[in-house]
Scaffold this active site. Sequence first.
Site, PDB file in Angstrom:
ATOM      1  N   ASP A  82      98.545 116.107  35.808  1.00  0.00           N
ATOM      2  CA  ASP A  82      98.562 116.542  37.203  1.00  0.00           C
ATOM      3  C   ASP A  82      99.828 115.995  37.877  1.00  0.00           C
ATOM      4  OD1 ASP A  82      97.597 117.582  39.606  1.00  0.00           O
ATOM      5  OD2 ASP A  82      96.337 115.837  40.044  1.00  0.00           O
ATOM      6  N   ASP A 104     105.420 119.286  38.918  1.00  0.00           N
ATOM      7  CA  ASP A 104     105.400 119.654  40.330  1.00  0.00           C
ATOM      8  C   ASP A 104     106.818 119.701  40.893  1.00  0.00           C
ATOM      9  OD1 ASP A 104     105.031 119.988  42.989  1.00  0.00           O
ATOM     10  OD2 ASP A 104     103.641 118.305  43.254  1.00  0.00           O
TER      11      ASP A 104
HETATM   12  P1  13P Z   1      92.257 114.875  46.931  1.00  0.00           P
HETATM   13  O1  13P Z   1      92.519 113.470  46.518  1.00  0.00           O
HETATM   14  O2  13P Z   1      92.576 115.153  48.360  1.00  0.00           O
HETATM   15  O3  13P Z   1      90.876 115.336  46.542  1.00  0.00           O
HETATM   16  O4  13P Z   1      93.293 115.789  46.108  1.00  0.00           O
HETATM   17  C1  13P Z   1      93.336 115.697  44.702  1.00  0.00           C
HETATM   18  C2  13P Z   1      94.470 116.505  44.154  1.00  0.00           C
HETATM   19  O5  13P Z   1      94.898 117.478  44.714  1.00  0.00           O
HETATM   20  C3  13P Z   1      95.067 116.067  42.877  1.00  0.00           C
HETATM   21  O6  13P Z   1      96.124 116.874  42.479  1.00  0.00           O
END
Ligand code: 13P
Length: 386
Positions: A82, A104
Amino acid sequence: MPLVELKDMLQQARAHGYAVGAYDAVDSHFVAAILAGAEAARAPVIVSFAESHFSHYDFPALVACAESLARRASVPVALFLDHGASMESAVAAIRHGCNGVMVDASHLDFEANVAATREVVAMAHAVGVPVEGELGYVPGVEGEDAERHPGEMRLTSPEEAAAYVAATSVDFLAVSVGTVHGRLRGEPRLDLERLAAIGAAIEQPLVIHGGTGLSDEQFRALIERGVAKINYYTALADLAAAALAKAKSGYAAALDAARQAIAAEVVRTSQVFGAAGRAEEVLAACRPWRNVEHVILFNWSAEAAGRAAEFEREGEAILAEVPGVREAVVGQAIHADARYQRAWLIRLASPAAEAAYMQDARHLEYANRVFRPHAADRIKGDYARE
Ligand code: 13P
């Protein structure tokens, strides 16, 4: 088995009008709790690793733990990088065991975002790994108060979204339609018309970052318009921290309480997202994620024997860097009378990674210069576990 192809998992979700939760994990208890919640809900699930959290844990070790737990799960699982920061991050994540990646580049302008994302897609697709791109900018920081990181929200334009997907070939598109990463006061205002236009313009599964703080109705409205992956972290972290703070009976019991709190929220959100109860149909519809072992049994020639150790160390260093290679090591036969005394054990991410490896310039340079001339006595094969 239950590691499955993420592209199949999310296409299935979009086609059937639900979303899969992508929960960031920050330690092994988080991973176990996310999987326990998914098992309890019988839901497909994505365990994510956000690069911004890497200073808090050992990424290779945590993905290895997640991979081990996922293989023993009975619900479909994918492991995801991520908010990766670079191409190197994506290559490393695939090496360590992720079967989906996001790099990203959403802070860059359109052209630069396209250029950076295209490179990642070329590498990842060659080794069978799908890619999430982000267009527009979702401000905030996972796990922190959104107000502390105001940033400047940039909403995704439907026209640019279609052009971006066409230019990059990303498999999933993260969009900015009003959500914010982190802890919010009140509900965010969503631009659902914009999302509907994006959903109509592209068929790829859409992704929402900043799931924490949205109401059940908002989740449902997002999913109706094409969202098939919802990233969710801060709420899990806050529930776990509250359970730890409340626990009075020692370390292990405190961790149990934190895991239960995380798992319960994974169950709740899987129900809201419509993913609960879908595990069996997703398993039936998705290809399993298969690693490949490329095995070469060989003997060094008599002339090369004195340099074998040098040749092998060089090969290990070169081959381990090839995208899609998870590990490249040489083994020695444990039986003195074995027909072949040495073995290359090259672990690859997927069948596609094997095909890409066979064409890779670094691999071929080493093979043609060092290995093939000095190890004519050899056999090889490629194997995936069933
Ligand atoms: P939150 O921490 O606001 O739930 O967002 C998580 C996120 O978008 C990880 O990429």
